[in-house]
Design an enzyme around this catalytic site. Structure first.
Site, PDB file in Angstrom:
ATOM      1  N   ARG A 181     -18.906  -5.360 -12.418  1.00 29.85           N
ATOM      2  CA  ARG A 181     -19.567  -6.118 -11.344  1.00 29.85           C
ATOM      3  C   ARG A 181     -18.731  -6.091 -10.070  1.00 29.85           C
ATOM      4  O   ARG A 181     -19.257  -5.934  -8.976  1.00 29.85           O
ATOM      5  CB  ARG A 181     -19.819  -7.566 -11.769  1.00 29.85           C
ATOM      6  CG  ARG A 181     -20.364  -8.420 -10.603  1.00 29.85           C
ATOM      7  CD  ARG A 181     -20.699  -9.839 -10.995  1.00 29.85           C
ATOM      8  NE  ARG A 181     -21.827  -9.869 -11.900  1.00 29.85           N
ATOM      9  CZ  ARG A 181     -21.875 -10.622 -13.004  1.00 29.85           C
ATOM     10  NH1 ARG A 181     -20.852 -11.396 -13.329  1.00 29.85           N
ATOM     11  NH2 ARG A 181     -22.931 -10.585 -13.767  1.00 29.85           N
ATOM     12  N   ASP A 193     -28.516 -16.382 -22.992  1.00 34.41           N
ATOM     13  CA  ASP A 193     -27.279 -16.289 -22.222  1.00 34.41           C
ATOM     14  C   ASP A 193     -26.525 -17.610 -22.332  1.00 34.41           C
ATOM     15  O   ASP A 193     -27.141 -18.657 -22.534  1.00 34.41           O
ATOM     16  CB  ASP A 193     -27.635 -16.001 -20.761  1.00 34.41           C
ATOM     17  CG  ASP A 193     -26.558 -15.200 -20.049  1.00 34.41           C
ATOM     18  OD1 ASP A 193     -25.504 -14.948 -20.659  1.00 34.41           O
ATOM     19  OD2 ASP A 193     -26.779 -14.818 -18.889  1.00 34.41           O
ATOM     20  N   THR A 198     -19.228 -16.181 -22.629  1.00 28.04           N
ATOM     21  CA  THR A 198     -17.917 -15.857 -22.080  1.00 28.04           C
ATOM     22  C   THR A 198     -16.843 -16.590 -22.873  1.00 28.04           C
ATOM     23  O   THR A 198     -15.663 -16.385 -22.668  1.00 28.04           O
ATOM     24  CB  THR A 198     -17.825 -16.300 -20.601  1.00 28.04           C
ATOM     25  OG1 THR A 198     -18.287 -17.643 -20.505  1.00 28.04           O
ATOM     26  CG2 THR A 198     -18.678 -15.419 -19.701  1.00 28.04           C
ATOM     27  N   LYS A 248     -22.750  -7.830 -20.524  1.00 26.04           N
ATOM     28  CA  LYS A 248     -23.447  -8.464 -21.644  1.00 26.04           C
ATOM     29  C   LYS A 248     -24.968  -8.490 -21.416  1.00 26.04           C
ATOM     30  O   LYS A 248     -25.741  -8.099 -22.301  1.00 26.04           O
ATOM     31  CB  LYS A 248     -22.926  -9.904 -21.860  1.00 26.04           C
ATOM     32  CG  LYS A 248     -21.445  -9.949 -22.219  1.00 26.04           C
ATOM     33  CD  LYS A 248     -20.944 -11.356 -22.446  1.00 26.04           C
ATOM     34  CE  LYS A 248     -21.017 -12.206 -21.191  1.00 26.04           C
ATOM     35  NZ  LYS A 248     -20.145 -11.704 -20.108  1.00 26.04           N
ATOM     36  N   THR A 249     -25.369  -8.924 -20.237  1.00 22.83           N
ATOM     37  CA  THR A 249     -26.805  -8.957 -19.935  1.00 22.83           C
ATOM     38  C   THR A 249     -27.380  -7.546 -19.974  1.00 22.83           C
ATOM     39  O   THR A 249     -28.457  -7.297 -20.528  1.00 22.83           O
ATOM     40  CB  THR A 249     -27.040  -9.605 -18.554  1.00 22.83           C
ATOM     41  OG1 THR A 249     -26.553 -10.950 -18.596  1.00 22.83           O
ATOM     42  CG2 THR A 249     -28.513  -9.614 -18.188  1.00 22.83           C
TER      43      THR A 249
HETATM   44  N1  LIG Z   1     -20.933  -0.228 -18.982  1.00 24.35           N
HETATM   45  C1  LIG Z   1     -21.465  -0.297 -17.765  1.00 24.35           C
HETATM   46  N2  LIG Z   1     -21.818   0.816 -17.113  1.00 24.35           N
HETATM   47  C2  LIG Z   1     -22.338   0.739 -15.874  1.00 24.35           C
HETATM   48  N3  LIG Z   1     -22.570  -0.405 -15.208  1.00 24.35           N
HETATM   49  C3  LIG Z   1     -22.257  -1.539 -15.826  1.00 24.35           C
HETATM   50  C4  LIG Z   1     -21.701  -1.545 -17.128  1.00 24.35           C
HETATM   51  N4  LIG Z   1     -21.493  -2.820 -17.493  1.00 24.35           N
HETATM   52  C5  LIG Z   1     -21.886  -3.584 -16.465  1.00 24.35           C
HETATM   53  N5  LIG Z   1     -22.361  -2.829 -15.459  1.00 24.35           N
HETATM   54  C6  LIG Z   1     -22.865  -3.316 -14.188  1.00 24.35           C
HETATM   55  O1  LIG Z   1     -22.155  -4.507 -13.859  1.00 24.35           O
HETATM   56  C7  LIG Z   1     -23.043  -5.518 -13.419  1.00 24.35           C
HETATM   57  C8  LIG Z   1     -22.807  -6.769 -14.215  1.00 24.35           C
HETATM   58  O2  LIG Z   1     -23.193  -6.586 -15.563  1.00 24.35           O
HETATM   59  P1  LIG Z   1     -23.871  -7.766 -16.420  1.00 24.35           P
HETATM   60  O3  LIG Z   1     -24.749  -8.592 -15.547  1.00 24.35           O
HETATM   61  O4  LIG Z   1     -24.497  -7.133 -17.604  1.00 24.35           O
HETATM   62  O5  LIG Z   1     -22.591  -8.590 -16.840  1.00 24.35           O
HETATM   63  P2  LIG Z   1     -22.514  -9.895 -17.783  1.00 24.35           P
HETATM   64  O6  LIG Z   1     -21.488  -9.594 -18.815  1.00 24.35           O
HETATM   65  O7  LIG Z   1     -23.867 -10.263 -18.255  1.00 24.35           O
HETATM   66  O8  LIG Z   1     -21.943 -10.991 -16.786  1.00 24.35           O
HETATM   67  P3  LIG Z   1     -22.112 -12.618 -16.869  1.00 24.35           P
HETATM   68  O9  LIG Z   1     -21.159 -13.104 -17.926  1.00 24.35           O
HETATM   69  O10 LIG Z   1     -21.678 -13.078 -15.505  1.00 24.35           O
HETATM   70  O11 LIG Z   1     -23.541 -12.903 -17.165  1.00 24.35           O
HETATM   71  C9  LIG Z   1     -24.450  -4.943 -13.528  1.00 24.35           C
HETATM   72  O12 LIG Z   1     -24.886  -4.583 -12.244  1.00 24.35           O
HETATM   73  C10 LIG Z   1     -24.314  -3.690 -14.345  1.00 24.35           C
HETATM   74  O13 LIG Z   1     -25.120  -2.700 -13.802  1.00 24.35           O
HETATM   75 MG   LIG Z   2     -25.028 -11.919 -17.826  1.00 24.86          MG
END
Ligand SMILES: Nc1ncnc2c1ncn2[C@@H]1O[C@H](COP(=O)(O)OP(=O)(O)OP(=O)(O)O)[C@@H](O)[C@H]1O
Ligand SMILES: [Mg+2]
Length: 356
Positions: free
Chosen positions: A229, A121, A170, A76-77
């Site tokens: 992740r 977020d 989430t 998401k981030t």
């Molecule tokens: N589609 C993707 N392709 C490659 N790497 C990804 C992808 N999605 C996520 N990642 C990798 O996974 C890690 C976590 O992603 P991210 O921080 O965006 O998750 P999030 O959904 O924001 O998590 P949270 O809910 O904990 O904030 C990052 O290091 C990112 O590089």
């Molecule tokens: Mg995030």
């Protein structure tokens, strides 16, 4: 303990937990895909977002507000930053819990530039007054700043430049409908398929300058719980093992041996997950058993079992939550190499969960 709270510094590091730890946060920035083309998987969300952004660019307008929902670690981030990059716009990052008062939000909103992306977020954790201010800001690009107190208080309307709000959560179910309705587009992030995770792992290995073969990547992908992740985190631990115990190259055998050391099994279950299943099967004959009893049996807090271990076990079809208590599924028995009591005729031995 609240395991949703990624800012909780007391959360112990857990290799397969989907919450980011300190090391993750440092490495994640380097491993984040920078544009939609680099972003792996999530075909639906990617296609939809691509349309939203292309259309906005063609109109020379600011993109509509976007809500991204999905489990931790699914990107998401990452996507929010990609939206800013694709729109060629600056991005401001904040979070629901960081906005204590409506005034905090007013300060942020009134300092936005035209077209800027505001990433909020954990948007489900915003305070009520801030939420209400956000309604108006999203719809009319306007906030009312309250000056004074009591009967003499007056609302001074403040025009805002058009901006794009990207909210991440989430728990989409916790968002009040008026807030949810103000997003022009909602993207639901799904867990990743093993083949997609393999691509994530190859890409990250490349960036980390680690040599890995196809089977090595597949081995790690299968244990990553559908979460990039976790895939990235397991990759880093396997890299350590390969460096210390071998020539640095990650093969299937090296990955399996490394993950056995870290107690992550072939389906991605860790020690806690297996302890819960084992107690359920061996002590309670597969259930039903109450959550508190199960927690005592594994020597953990109720919340830890419920919020850390169970969601994944349920998703994997290994455990069911029923009104009468927790019940193991047939898949749980076979995963642990045990025979359910009623069908105790064939004695299939303990299988090697770590695949070594
Ligand atoms: N589609 C993707 N392709 C490659 N790497 C990804 C992808 N999605 C996520 N990642 C990798 O996974 C890690 C976590 O992603 P991210 O921080 O965006 O998750 P999030 O959904 O924001 O998590 P949270 O809910 O904990 O904030 C990052 O290091 C990112 O590089
Ligand atoms: Mg995030």
């Amino acid at each position: 303990m609240n395991w949703d709270d990624t800012t909780d510094e007391t959360a112990p590091e857990r290799l397969v937990g989907s919450v980011a730890d300190g090391e993750d946060q440092a490495v994640e920035a380097a491993l984040r895909p920078k544009d939609l083309g680099e972003f792996i998987g999530q075909e639906k969300v990617r296609e939809q977002l691509d349309l939203v952004m292309r259309a906005a660019r063609a109109r020379g307008a600011t993109a509509d507000h976007v809500l991204l929902s999905g489990a931790p670690g699914l990107g998401k981030t990452t996507l929010s930053m990609i939206i800013a990059a694709e729109m060629n716009a600056p991005i401001r990052i904040t979070s629901g819990p960081a906005i204590q008062h409506a005034g905090d939000l007013a300060a942020i909103l009134s300092s936005l530039q035209e077209g800027e992306v505001l990433f909020l977020d954990e948007i489900h954790r915003m305070s009520r007054p801030a939420e209400e201010m956000l309604y108006m800001a999203m719809e009319d690009y306007r906030v009312d700043v309250i000056v004074g107190k009591g009967p003499g208080a007056t609302a001074i309307p403040l025009e805002l430049p058009p901006f794009t709000l990207v909210g991440a959560t989430t728990r989409a179910g916790l968002l009040p409908p008026p807030l949810r309705d103000r997003f022009g587009f909602t993207g639901h992030m799904e867990f990743y398929e093993p083949l997609e995770l393999e691509r994530v792992i190859h890409r990250s290995a490349n960036l980390l300058d680690v040599e890995i073969d196809t089977e090595g990547a597949a081995e790690i992908a299968g244990r990553s719980r559908g979460t990039p992740r976790i895939a990235n985190r397991l990759l880093r631990r396997v890299r350590d093992y390969a460096q210390v115990k071998a020539d640095g190259v990650i093969t299937r055998d090296i990955a399996a041996a490394a993950l056995a050391v870290y107690e992550v099994d072939v389906r991605g279950l860790d020690r806690l997950d297996r302890a819960v299943l084992q107690a359920l099967l061996k002590l309670f004959g597969g259930g039903p058993v109450g959550l508190s009893t199960l927690a005592v049996a594994v020597g953990e807090e109720r919340e830890t079992v419920e919020e850390v271990a169970e969601p994944f076990l349920v998703r994997e079809g290994l455990l069911a939550r029923t009104p009468r208590g927790r019940v193991a599924t047939p898949a749980a028995w076979s995963h642990l190499g045990l025979t359910p009591p009623q069908a105790a005729q064939t004695g299939n031995g303990q299988q090697d969960l770590f695949g070594t």
